[in-house]
Design a protein around this motif. Structure first.
Motif, PDB file in Angstrom:
ATOM      1  N   LEU A 288      -0.251  -7.084 -13.811  1.00  0.00           N
ATOM      2  CA  LEU A 288       0.939  -6.886 -12.975  1.00  0.00           C
ATOM      3  C   LEU A 288       1.473  -5.461 -13.080  1.00  0.00           C
ATOM      4  O   LEU A 288       1.885  -4.861 -12.078  1.00  0.00           O
ATOM      5  N   PHE A 289       1.455  -4.912 -14.281  1.00  0.00           N
ATOM      6  CA  PHE A 289       1.915  -3.524 -14.441  1.00  0.00           C
ATOM      7  C   PHE A 289       0.946  -2.536 -13.786  1.00  0.00           C
ATOM      8  O   PHE A 289       1.360  -1.493 -13.276  1.00  0.00           O
ATOM      9  N   LEU A 290      -0.347  -2.869 -13.784  1.00  0.00           N
ATOM     10  CA  LEU A 290      -1.306  -2.035 -13.055  1.00  0.00           C
ATOM     11  C   LEU A 290      -1.030  -2.079 -11.559  1.00  0.00           C
ATOM     12  O   LEU A 290      -1.117  -1.063 -10.857  1.00  0.00           O
ATOM     13  N   MET A 291      -0.684  -3.280 -11.048  1.00  0.00           N
ATOM     14  CA  MET A 291      -0.297  -3.399  -9.636  1.00  0.00           C
ATOM     15  C   MET A 291       0.933  -2.540  -9.341  1.00  0.00           C
ATOM     16  O   MET A 291       1.001  -1.839  -8.321  1.00  0.00           O
ATOM     17  N   ASN A 292       1.928  -2.620 -10.221  1.00  0.00           N
ATOM     18  CA  ASN A 292       3.130  -1.810 -10.045  1.00  0.00           C
ATOM     19  C   ASN A 292       2.794  -0.322 -10.005  1.00  0.00           C
ATOM     20  O   ASN A 292       3.308   0.421  -9.162  1.00  0.00           O
ATOM     21  N   ALA A 293       1.926   0.097 -10.920  1.00  0.00           N
ATOM     22  CA  ALA A 293       1.547   1.512 -10.975  1.00  0.00           C
ATOM     23  C   ALA A 293       0.869   1.949  -9.679  1.00  0.00           C
ATOM     24  O   ALA A 293       1.138   3.043  -9.157  1.00  0.00           O
ATOM     25  N   LEU A 294      -0.003   1.082  -9.137  1.00  0.00           N
ATOM     26  CA  LEU A 294      -0.694   1.397  -7.886  1.00  0.00           C
ATOM     27  C   LEU A 294       0.299   1.508  -6.729  1.00  0.00           C
ATOM     28  O   LEU A 294       0.249   2.451  -5.926  1.00  0.00           O
ATOM     29  N   MET A 295       1.237   0.540  -6.651  1.00  0.00           N
ATOM     30  CA  MET A 295       2.204   0.568  -5.555  1.00  0.00           C
ATOM     31  C   MET A 295       3.158   1.760  -5.678  1.00  0.00           C
ATOM     32  O   MET A 295       3.532   2.375  -4.673  1.00  0.00           O
ATOM     33  N   LEU A 296       3.549   2.101  -6.891  1.00  0.00           N
ATOM     34  CA  LEU A 296       4.417   3.265  -7.088  1.00  0.00           C
ATOM     35  C   LEU A 296       3.692   4.545  -6.685  1.00  0.00           C
ATOM     36  O   LEU A 296       4.279   5.444  -6.055  1.00  0.00           O
ATOM     37  N   PHE A 297       2.414   4.626  -7.039  1.00  0.00           N
ATOM     38  CA  PHE A 297       1.622   5.800  -6.657  1.00  0.00           C
ATOM     39  C   PHE A 297       1.502   5.901  -5.140  1.00  0.00           C
ATOM     40  O   PHE A 297       1.700   6.977  -4.557  1.00  0.00           O
ATOM     41  N   MET A 298       1.176   4.797  -4.491  1.00  0.00           N
ATOM     42  CA  MET A 298       1.050   4.799  -3.032  1.00  0.00           C
ATOM     43  C   MET A 298       2.376   5.159  -2.372  1.00  0.00           C
ATOM     44  O   MET A 298       2.422   5.798  -1.316  1.00  0.00           O
ATOM     45  N   GLY A 299       3.482   4.750  -3.007  1.00  0.00           N
ATOM     46  CA  GLY A 299       4.798   5.019  -2.454  1.00  0.00           C
ATOM     47  C   GLY A 299       5.187   6.480  -2.444  1.00  0.00           C
ATOM     48  O   GLY A 299       6.129   6.870  -1.747  1.00  0.00           O
ATOM     49  N   THR A 300       4.469   7.307  -3.203  1.00  0.00           N
ATOM     50  CA  THR A 300       4.788   8.730  -3.218  1.00  0.00           C
ATOM     51  C   THR A 300       4.299   9.460  -1.970  1.00  0.00           C
ATOM     52  O   THR A 300       4.779  10.549  -1.675  1.00  0.00           O
ATOM     53  N   PHE A 301       3.357   8.868  -1.224  1.00  0.00           N
ATOM     54  CA  PHE A 301       2.843   9.590  -0.053  1.00  0.00           C
ATOM     55  C   PHE A 301       2.678   8.711   1.189  1.00  0.00           C
ATOM     56  O   PHE A 301       2.314   9.213   2.256  1.00  0.00           O
ATOM     57  N   LEU A 302       2.967   7.397   1.078  1.00  0.00           N
ATOM     58  CA  LEU A 302       2.869   6.521   2.250  1.00  0.00           C
ATOM     59  C   LEU A 302       4.208   5.828   2.503  1.00  0.00           C
ATOM     60  O   LEU A 302       4.978   5.580   1.568  1.00  0.00           O
ATOM     61  N   ASP A 303       4.460   5.498   3.766  1.00  0.00           N
ATOM     62  CA  ASP A 303       5.662   4.753   4.125  1.00  0.00           C
ATOM     63  C   ASP A 303       5.479   3.280   3.758  1.00  0.00           C
ATOM     64  O   ASP A 303       4.374   2.823   3.441  1.00  0.00           O
ATOM     65  N   ILE A 304       6.569   2.527   3.834  1.00  0.00           N
ATOM     66  CA  ILE A 304       6.565   1.130   3.390  1.00  0.00           C
ATOM     67  C   ILE A 304       5.583   0.266   4.170  1.00  0.00           C
ATOM     68  O   ILE A 304       4.783  -0.469   3.582  1.00  0.00           O
ATOM     69  N   SER A 305       5.636   0.338   5.491  1.00  0.00           N
ATOM     70  CA  SER A 305       4.826  -0.573   6.323  1.00  0.00           C
ATOM     71  C   SER A 305       3.329  -0.458   6.038  1.00  0.00           C
ATOM     72  O   SER A 305       2.656  -1.485   5.838  1.00  0.00           O
ATOM     73  N   PRO A 306       2.746   0.760   6.013  1.00  0.00           N
ATOM     74  CA  PRO A 306       1.312   0.844   5.696  1.00  0.00           C
ATOM     75  C   PRO A 306       0.966   0.304   4.319  1.00  0.00           C
ATOM     76  O   PRO A 306      -0.072  -0.355   4.149  1.00  0.00           O
ATOM     77  N   ILE A 307       1.834   0.561   3.336  1.00  0.00           N
ATOM     78  CA  ILE A 307       1.541   0.079   1.981  1.00  0.00           C
ATOM     79  C   ILE A 307       1.493  -1.448   1.966  1.00  0.00           C
ATOM     80  O   ILE A 307       0.575  -2.051   1.395  1.00  0.00           O
ATOM     81  N   ILE A 308       2.489  -2.071   2.577  1.00  0.00           N
ATOM     82  CA  ILE A 308       2.531  -3.539   2.596  1.00  0.00           C
ATOM     83  C   ILE A 308       1.301  -4.108   3.289  1.00  0.00           C
ATOM     84  O   ILE A 308       0.636  -5.012   2.769  1.00  0.00           O
ATOM     85  N   ILE A 309       0.974  -3.575   4.458  1.00  0.00           N
ATOM     86  CA  ILE A 309      -0.114  -4.150   5.253  1.00  0.00           C
ATOM     87  C   ILE A 309      -1.476  -3.891   4.622  1.00  0.00           C
ATOM     88  O   ILE A 309      -2.395  -4.703   4.735  1.00  0.00           O
ATOM     89  N   ILE A 310      -1.616  -2.764   3.916  1.00  0.00           N
ATOM     90  CA  ILE A 310      -2.900  -2.454   3.275  1.00  0.00           C
ATOM     91  C   ILE A 310      -3.033  -3.141   1.917  1.00  0.00           C
ATOM     92  O   ILE A 310      -4.074  -3.736   1.606  1.00  0.00           O
ATOM     93  N   LEU A 311      -1.980  -3.084   1.090  1.00  0.00           N
ATOM     94  CA  LEU A 311      -2.099  -3.552  -0.288  1.00  0.00           C
ATOM     95  C   LEU A 311      -1.855  -5.048  -0.479  1.00  0.00           C
ATOM     96  O   LEU A 311      -2.465  -5.670  -1.343  1.00  0.00           O
ATOM     97  N   VAL A 312      -0.941  -5.632   0.304  1.00  0.00           N
ATOM     98  CA  VAL A 312      -0.613  -7.048   0.080  1.00  0.00           C
ATOM     99  C   VAL A 312      -1.839  -7.953   0.229  1.00  0.00           C
ATOM    100  O   VAL A 312      -2.070  -8.825  -0.625  1.00  0.00           O
ATOM    101  N   PRO A 313      -2.679  -7.782   1.277  1.00  0.00           N
ATOM    102  CA  PRO A 313      -3.882  -8.637   1.352  1.00  0.00           C
ATOM    103  C   PRO A 313      -4.849  -8.427   0.183  1.00  0.00           C
ATOM    104  O   PRO A 313      -5.668  -9.306  -0.113  1.00  0.00           O
ATOM    105  N   ILE A 314      -4.755  -7.269  -0.469  1.00  0.00           N
ATOM    106  CA  ILE A 314      -5.625  -6.989  -1.615  1.00  0.00           C
ATOM    107  C   ILE A 314      -5.033  -7.566  -2.896  1.00  0.00           C
ATOM    108  O   ILE A 314      -5.720  -8.234  -3.685  1.00  0.00           O
TER     109      ILE A 314
END
Length: 427
Positions: free
Chosen positions: A315-341
């Motif tokens: 879970l903390f690895l997931m958090n780290a990945l989402m925090l990293f993605m959040g530094t250069f991507l907007d919310i909508s792309p992150i949700i649509i790309i990462l949530v199914p994964i």
């Protein structure tokens, strides 16, 4: 095809192409080079991804926020917040956070929350000697609560993407949003003592009652939205229309501060913001479809479980990945790309949908505060006319506070699931 799509995406970002265009073009390039599928599939996927009734909630919640900002609702919420916590040392910073929490329960948007609070309180804090760094840090991070406390536009997108109850997500965000606000207030209190910041005059009970009655129609928006959804009177999508209509009536005919001449500009801003959000959803969907076709989620899941089988570590690895993605991507792309994964991985670990959903939203909220694309940070620095280097010392401590709250809700899911389970029987 996987190497092609990621290489093209990174290259397009490097040359400063907007994220939404980068997602669509890289998907088309990957299909073109693969040769086995028609690149027009990208357009087809873009269309089908936004052909959803639930997405109608996005423009109406944005419109509602615009009516509230121009209709005097924001000012009344700030006055009520001032009567509650202004007398605490560092009162203006406390007012900023409490007002952001109230406004979060109405707008559903980080940008609207930050702009409404910051335009009033950042100049006031600077005049009182808080310093540009502290004023910007408080508002920049408090504004992110706008997507944690319901209603929340990202929760709607997440609910659609992950097939998670939007009403359940709305309830799940209440306690984490309050916890985030309280944690930021503690941080502000520490800064207030270190810098010997002043408190505002303590309001009398009569003044508090007056501030409450003056803002009660604004506060009723939260009751109407959540009460209507939970009682089954209307859906989350229909609630957005009710919120927009209610805020228009209150701002125009009750408070009288929303002028007819303001409406065209509010409509234009709503259209532009909606266009940006929906375009990101559409292009991210085509990108995510290719990842799914290449079985990237399955490969990532196997790689993650190869690293560790410990639930918290993953879970903390997931958090780290989402925090990293959040530094250069907007919310909508992150949700649509990462949530199914990530969602299937979380389910294998026994993580409930509401817990995973709110954990994701809190990650996105922190992402709204992190450079280089954090909208809450940009709005706050724009109002304060501050550079990132000027505020980094104070700002980093507020960001750390937000990360601590994220860790707490990751380890203790009951903070999230208690209310949805109590009211709706959802976890």
């Amino acid at each position: 095809m996987t190497v092609t799509i990621f290489s093209a995406f990174v290259l397009l970002l490097v040359i400063r192409m907007p994220v939404s265009f980068s997602l669509a073009i890289s998907a088309a390039i990957a299909l073109l080079f693969a040769g086995s599928m028609d690149p027009l599939i990208v357009v087809q996927r873009m269309y089908t991804s936004v052909e959803s009734f639930s997405l109608i909630a996005i423009p109406f919640f944005i419109l509602s926020g615009g009516f509230m900002e121009s209709g005097g609702i924001s000012r009344r919420l700030i006055s009520f917040s001032s009567s509650l916590v202004g007398h605490i040392r560092g009162g203006l910073s406390m007012i900023s956070i409490v007002a952001a929490m109230f406004f979060a329960g109405i707008s559903g948007s980080t940008a609207a929350d930050t702009a409404a609070i910051g335009s009033v309180l950042i100049p006031a804090m600077e005049k009182k000697g808080y310093g540009k760094d502290l004023a910007t840090s408080v508002v920049g991070t408090a504004g992110a609560i706008g997507i944690i406390i319901p209603p929340s536009i990202p929760m709607i997108i997440l609910g659609i993407t992950g097939s998670i109850s939007i009403g359940g997500l709305f309830l799940g965000g209440v306690f984490p949003g309050i916890l985030m606000g309280l944690a930021l207030m503690v941080t502000s209190g520490i800064f207030a003592r270190k810098r010997n910041l002043p408190a505002e005059p303590k309001a009398t009970w009569g003044e508090r009652w007056h501030a409450f009655t003056d803002s009660i129609l604004a506060l009723m928006t939260m009751v109407i939205i959540m009460g209507g959804i939970l009682s089954g009177v209307f859906t989350a999508t229909e609630a957005s229309v009710v919120a927009a209509f209610y805020s228009f009536v209150v701002g125009r005919f009750v408070y009288g501060e929303l002028k007819w001449k303001d409406i065209p500009s509010i409509m234009v801003k709503t259209g532009i913001t909606t266009g940006v959000v929906v375009l990101c959803i559409a292009t991210a969907s085509s990108f995510g479809w290719i990842l799914a076709a290449e079985q990237i989620p399955d490969k990532i899941a196997k790689a993650v479980f190869a690293l560790s089988d410990n639930r918290l570590v993953i879970l903390f690895l997931m958090n780290a990945l989402m925090l990293f993605m959040g530094t250069f991507l907007d919310i909508s792309p992150i949700i649509i790309i990462l949530v199914p994964i990530l969602f299937p991985i979380a389910r294998q670990l026994g993580v409930t949908p509401i817990h995973f959903g709110i954990m994701t939203i809190v990650n996105m909220a922190i992402g709204q505060c992190t450079p280089p694309v954090g909208i809450s940070l940009f709005v706050a620095t724009g109002i304060a006319k501050a550079k990132l280097g000027e505020i980094l010392g104070a700002y980093s401590k507020y960001l750390l506070t937000m990360v601590v709250v994220l860790a707490l809700i990751t380890v203790f899911p009951q903070i999230i699931t208690f209310l949805p389970q109590l009211v709706m029987g959802l976890r």
